[in-house]
Design a protein around this motif. Structure first.
Motif, PDB file in Angstrom:
ATOM      1  N   LEU A   1       0.820  -1.216   0.000  1.00 10.78           N
ATOM      2  CA  LEU A   1       0.000   0.000   0.000  1.00 10.78           C
ATOM      3  C   LEU A   1       0.857   1.270   0.000  1.00 10.78           C
TER       4      LEU A   1
ATOM      5  N   ARG B   1       2.851   1.249  -7.588  1.00 15.28           N
ATOM      6  CA  ARG B   1       2.840   0.040  -8.422  1.00 15.28           C
ATOM      7  C   ARG B   1       3.494   0.326  -9.771  1.00 15.28           C
TER       8      ARG B   1
ATOM      9  N   HIS C   1       0.171 -11.748  -4.266  1.00 14.34           N
ATOM     10  CA  HIS C   1      -1.228 -11.542  -3.871  1.00 14.34           C
ATOM     11  C   HIS C   1      -1.958 -12.873  -3.732  1.00 14.34           C
TER      12      HIS C   1
ATOM     13  N   ASP D   1      -6.030 -10.755  -8.868  1.00 16.97           N
ATOM     14  CA  ASP D   1      -6.462  -9.361  -8.719  1.00 16.97           C
ATOM     15  C   ASP D   1      -5.320  -8.596  -8.045  1.00 16.97           C
TER      16      ASP D   1
ATOM     17  N   PHE E   1      -5.186  -6.002  -6.545  1.00 13.00           N
ATOM     18  CA  PHE E   1      -5.541  -5.283  -5.324  1.00 13.00           C
ATOM     19  C   PHE E   1      -5.978  -6.238  -4.224  1.00 13.00           C
TER      20      PHE E   1
END
Length: 190
Positions: free
Chosen positions: A121, A125, A140, A144, A146
């Protein structure tokens, strides 16, 4: 009398052995003169005196060492350190403790968050082509970009990173391709 002759010969010998090249160059364009034992002057053109040749060294330009490069090198030096859950020192690292340590101890240091998710965060990116050694590689839960980040490592170029893996493996250089399409990259330096 013999003593005077020896003293005169010694002075003449010193005068002959004085290098003439010390007075040659662009400021001296006349003739060089050296004394002989008989007291006569011997004349030599200055161009005949040997001058030392200058050797020019080829100067090569080197790329400047960046903060990212230093971070990547520091991460590689930590390969072999043990794994420790919650670890943030060479006595034992977990993945985000390793990246936090590397960033804090590179150059003037960069303060980054403690967990992999919080580091993701905090970082901007970037894509794989824009990543430089020293940036971070994030893993991740899903494809996705995010989704939750559960793992992080220090990018080393190509498909490689340094990461604190598990208890049996510790900190090691490894490929990140095992993460497939769940991998993203982040930077705080460019």
């Amino acid at each position: 009398m013999r003593r005077n002759w020896l003293a005169g010969a010694a002075v003449a010998a010193v005068a002959i052995t004085v290098p003439v090249t010390a007075v040659t160059g662009p400021l001296f364009t006349g003739t060089a003169q050296a004394a002989t034992l008989s007291g006569q002057q011997k004349t030599t053109p200055a161009s005949a005196a040997k001058t030392p040749k200058r050797v020019l060294k080829k100067v090569t330009k080197q790329a400047p060492v960046t903060w990212n490069m230093v971070a990547a090198v520091l991460a590689k030096r930590l390969v072999g350190a043990p794994y420790a859950y919650g670890g943030t020192s060479p006595a034992g690292f977990d993945c985000s403790g390793l990246t936090q340590f590397v960033y804090r101890h590179t150059g003037h240091g960069k303060a980054i968050q403690r967990t992999a998710e919080d580091q993701f965060l905090q970082f901007r990116r970037i894509n794989h082509q824009s990543a430089r050694p020293g940036d971070l590689v994030f893993f991740h839960d899903t494809s996705d970009p995010f989704s939750f980040v559960y793992h992080v490592g220090v990018y080393e170029g190509g498909d490689d990173m340094v990461a604190a893996a598990t208890y049996g493996e510790g900190v090691r250089l490894q490929s990140f391709t095992w993460g497939g399409d769940t991998v993203t990259f982040g930077t705080v330096t460019h």
